[in-house]
Scaffold this motif. Structure first.
Motif, PDB file in Angstrom:
ATOM      1  N   LYS A 138      -0.397 -14.280  -8.691  1.00 23.85           N
ATOM      2  CA  LYS A 138      -1.431 -14.290  -9.619  1.00 23.85           C
ATOM      3  C   LYS A 138      -1.546 -13.304 -10.590  1.00 23.85           C
ATOM      4  O   LYS A 138      -2.054 -13.336 -11.828  1.00 23.85           O
ATOM      5  N   SER A 139      -1.146 -11.815 -10.111  1.00 25.05           N
ATOM      6  CA  SER A 139      -1.449 -10.690 -10.575  1.00 25.05           C
ATOM      7  C   SER A 139      -0.442 -10.622 -11.737  1.00 25.05           C
ATOM      8  O   SER A 139       0.896 -11.143 -11.832  1.00 25.05           O
ATOM      9  N   LYS A 140      -0.787  -9.685 -12.546  1.00 22.19           N
ATOM     10  CA  LYS A 140       0.290  -9.183 -13.923  1.00 22.19           C
ATOM     11  C   LYS A 140       0.372  -7.776 -13.963  1.00 22.19           C
ATOM     12  O   LYS A 140       0.420  -7.031 -14.733  1.00 22.19           O
ATOM     13  N   ILE A 263      11.386   1.172  -6.177  1.00 21.75           N
ATOM     14  CA  ILE A 263      10.824  -0.095  -5.845  1.00 21.75           C
ATOM     15  C   ILE A 263       9.875  -0.267  -6.907  1.00 21.75           C
ATOM     16  O   ILE A 263       8.795   0.719  -7.369  1.00 21.75           O
ATOM     17  N   ALA A 264       9.748  -1.718  -7.364  1.00 16.84           N
ATOM     18  CA  ALA A 264       8.509  -2.146  -8.063  1.00 16.84           C
ATOM     19  C   ALA A 264       7.810  -3.347  -7.081  1.00 16.84           C
ATOM     20  O   ALA A 264       8.702  -4.214  -6.576  1.00 16.84           O
ATOM     21  N   MET A 265       6.643  -3.553  -7.123  1.00 19.82           N
ATOM     22  CA  MET A 265       6.076  -4.442  -6.119  1.00 19.82           C
ATOM     23  C   MET A 265       4.796  -4.816  -7.043  1.00 19.82           C
ATOM     24  O   MET A 265       4.169  -4.201  -7.529  1.00 19.82           O
ATOM     25  N   ASN A 266       4.596  -6.223  -6.773  1.00 22.86           N
ATOM     26  CA  ASN A 266       3.370  -6.836  -7.408  1.00 22.86           C
ATOM     27  C   ASN A 266       2.086  -6.617  -6.492  1.00 22.86           C
ATOM     28  O   ASN A 266       2.049  -6.147  -5.264  1.00 22.86           O
ATOM     29  N   ASP A 267       0.942  -7.034  -7.207  1.00 21.22           N
ATOM     30  CA  ASP A 267      -0.024  -6.833  -6.458  1.00 21.22           C
ATOM     31  C   ASP A 267      -0.194  -7.733  -5.245  1.00 21.22           C
ATOM     32  O   ASP A 267      -1.089  -7.460  -4.208  1.00 21.22           O
ATOM     33  N   GLU A 300       5.086 -11.817 -14.903  1.00 21.57           N
ATOM     34  CA  GLU A 300       4.423 -11.561 -16.262  1.00 21.57           C
ATOM     35  C   GLU A 300       3.682 -10.199 -15.839  1.00 21.57           C
ATOM     36  O   GLU A 300       3.191  -9.760 -14.652  1.00 21.57           O
ATOM     37  N   ILE A 301       3.948  -8.983 -16.752  1.00 22.45           N
ATOM     38  CA  ILE A 301       3.472  -7.640 -16.574  1.00 22.45           C
ATOM     39  C   ILE A 301       2.863  -7.195 -17.669  1.00 22.45           C
ATOM     40  O   ILE A 301       2.867  -7.465 -18.774  1.00 22.45           O
ATOM     41  N   LYS A 437      -0.854   0.388  -1.968  1.00 18.59           N
ATOM     42  CA  LYS A 437      -0.443  -0.715  -1.229  1.00 18.59           C
ATOM     43  C   LYS A 437       1.194  -0.521  -1.041  1.00 18.59           C
ATOM     44  O   LYS A 437       1.912  -0.921  -0.201  1.00 18.59           O
ATOM     45  N   ILE A 438       1.847   0.104  -2.232  1.00 16.88           N
ATOM     46  CA  ILE A 438       3.381   0.408  -1.944  1.00 16.88           C
ATOM     47  C   ILE A 438       3.876   1.445  -0.949  1.00 16.88           C
ATOM     48  O   ILE A 438       4.831   1.489  -0.518  1.00 16.88           O
TER      49      ILE A 438
END
Length: 486
Positions: A138-140, A263-267, A300-301, A437-438
């Motif tokens: 759901k997050s961006k 690393i890239a991580m979403n919410d 989507e970011i 979180k990351i």
């Protein structure tokens, strides 16, 4: 040769799985969640289709590697467990009575079948695609960070590393039978690696003769690691350390020898992009690539969270041009603008020092030029001249008989006012709190999936390890999110 890869298993014993592998078993859930035929499609070109013996199905070989990552076991131990663990056999799409592979097949599969596949990007894309399909994202927002992985051979000498692994075996044995001390050979006093390898082989032979000890899982795991290390040194590395690993720095006083995974991580805590590099690389340089890879998955970011390493001038401009909100505090040392030899010196934000391309960190820094005389002051970084004298990369960098080696950058007189004002806002401070979180995800990769130490030598091996570990944690996270959504 690959053929009949998707034939039905007609064993009369398949119904056993319905009894011994419950519906809430993690491996059953992963098997139901992922259609692994995408692996077959990707690897078809790496197999012969009309000649030779039938190969072990590539999907099964891939699943062996996934199990190895999920349970953090050696090749030998993962194959051994698949002999008797019905959840493993079920996941591997084997009949209960089927024989397992030879552990050496996994090494061949990694080297011969997974080259040039782009496995890391492919597996991340697959998991994000599953999450999007299940409407779990759901997050961006993406959170970015880099985690370090020590080389399998660390900064210890080959002899020291072998000594450590043989010691682990002896300690494991002594927990069950201290009398074994009398049976072990005398430790070598030689400084030769070959002598230490011979000693390790003797340790292995002694333990294997004592079948009642060798079969104990705690001993067996340490023994298998020692055997793999001895084989690696003997056949692959010719007694050398990892050729691709580099010295990286966590702080001014602590360093590591190995690799970095950006690393890239979403919410929702699903990793959306990853880039594996050698240990000396700067975190901030990979932000734009991580954003691009995350978008390619369908994410989507709008917002990016990171530490000060990501507040470089180029990243601030990139975020502004692409209408992205960059939640990363300014660091005056990083946002100094243009500087000479950018490709040869990287700034380490934790240590507050520059690192040369050989991985050596400056030992001190000082401001030069006078204030208010019509020119900007410069920050000058001083390197250890003794290291420069013997550095293999000294040509064009260090002049023979020079009494010092320095690198200077201009100190900007004004900061990025818009970003500075933004980072003092309540909105910035509130969103910045989510960056933890990351760090928790990095800890999960290291503690539960063995990502603190490389399992093989070389950058390619590290990329394979990263691909399987990230695929595993993403699948586990998707299962958790699905349960929460029920």
């Amino acid at each position: 040769m690959i053929s009949n890869q998707e034939s039905l298993n007609l064993s009369p014993y398949m119904a056993i799985y319905d009894i011994v592998v419950p519906k809430d078993n993690m491996l059953r859930q992963i098997g139901e969640l992922v259609d692994f035929t995408f692996i077959l499609e990707e690897l078809k070109s790496n197999y012969c289709h009309d000649n030779g013996r039938n190969a072990v199905p590539p999907i099964r070989m891939f699943k062996y590697l996934l199990l190895k990552s999920i349970f953090d076991l050696s090749d030998v131990d993962i194959v051994e467990r698949s002999k008797y663990d019905m959840s493993f056999k079920y996941f591997l799409d084997m009949a209960p009575e089927d024989a397992v592979i030879n552990p050496s097949s996994l090494t061949k599969f990694r080297k011969l079948r997974l080259q040039d596949v782009g496995l890391l990007d492919m597996l991340i894309y697959k998991t994000v695609d599953i999450a999007l399909e299940k409407d779990l994202i759901k997050s961006k927002t993406i959170i970015v960070d880099a985690t370090h992985t020590k080389s399998r051979y660390n900064q210890k000498s080959p002899k020291e590393f072998l000594m450590e692994k043989s010691k682990n075996v002896r300690k494991a044995v002594y927990q069950f039978d201290e009398a074994m001390k009398q049976k072990f050979p005398t430790k070598t006093t030689s400084n030769e690696v070959e002598d230490e390898i011979d000693y390790c082989r003797e340790i292995i032979a002694v333990v294997e003769k004592e079948a009642h000890i060798a079969r104990i899982p705690a001993v067996q795991e340490k023994l298998n690691v020692l055997k793999e290390v001895v084989e690696d040194y003997t056949e692959q590395l010719n007694f050398s350390t990892d050729p691709d690993a580099r010295v990286g720095h966590k702080t001014a006083d602590s360093s590591f020898f190995g690799f970095k995974t950006h690393i890239a991580m979403n919410d929702e805590r699903i990793i959306t992009a990853a880039i594996v590099t050698t240990g000396e690389k700067s975190d901030g340089k990979y932000l734009q690539e991580l954003i691009g890879k995350s978008r390619e998955t369908g994410m989507e970011i709008e917002t990016i969270l990171g530490d000060t390493a990501y507040s470089e001038k180029d990243n601030i401009h990139y975020a502004k041009e692409n209408k992205l909100q960059l939640i990363a505090k300014l660091n005056p040392q990083i946002t100094q603008g243009a500087r000479a030899k950018e490709d040869e010196f990287e700034f380490n934000k934790d240590a507050g020092m520059y690192v040369c391309q050989a991985g050596h960190m400056a030992i001190r820094k000082a401001r030069t030029n006078k204030k208010n005389v019509g020119q900007n002051q410069r920050q000058t970084y001083y390197f250890d001249i003794e290291k420069c004298k013997v550095c293999p990369l000294k040509d064009g960098c260090y002049k023979e008989d020079a009494k010092s080696k320095t690198y200077s950058v201009t100190i900007k007189s004004t900061e990025h006012k818009e970003q500075e004002a933004f980072q003092n806002s309540e909105d910035f401070k509130m969103k910045a709190k989510e960056r933890y979180k990351i760090e928790a995800k990095n800890s999960e990769l290291k503690r539960r999936h063995g990502y603190d130490v490389a399992t093989s030598a070389g950058l390619f091996g590290m990329q394979m390890q990263g691909a399987m570990a990230i695929f595993a944690v993403n699948l586990k996270r998707i299962i958790t999110l699905m349960k929460e959504a029920e």
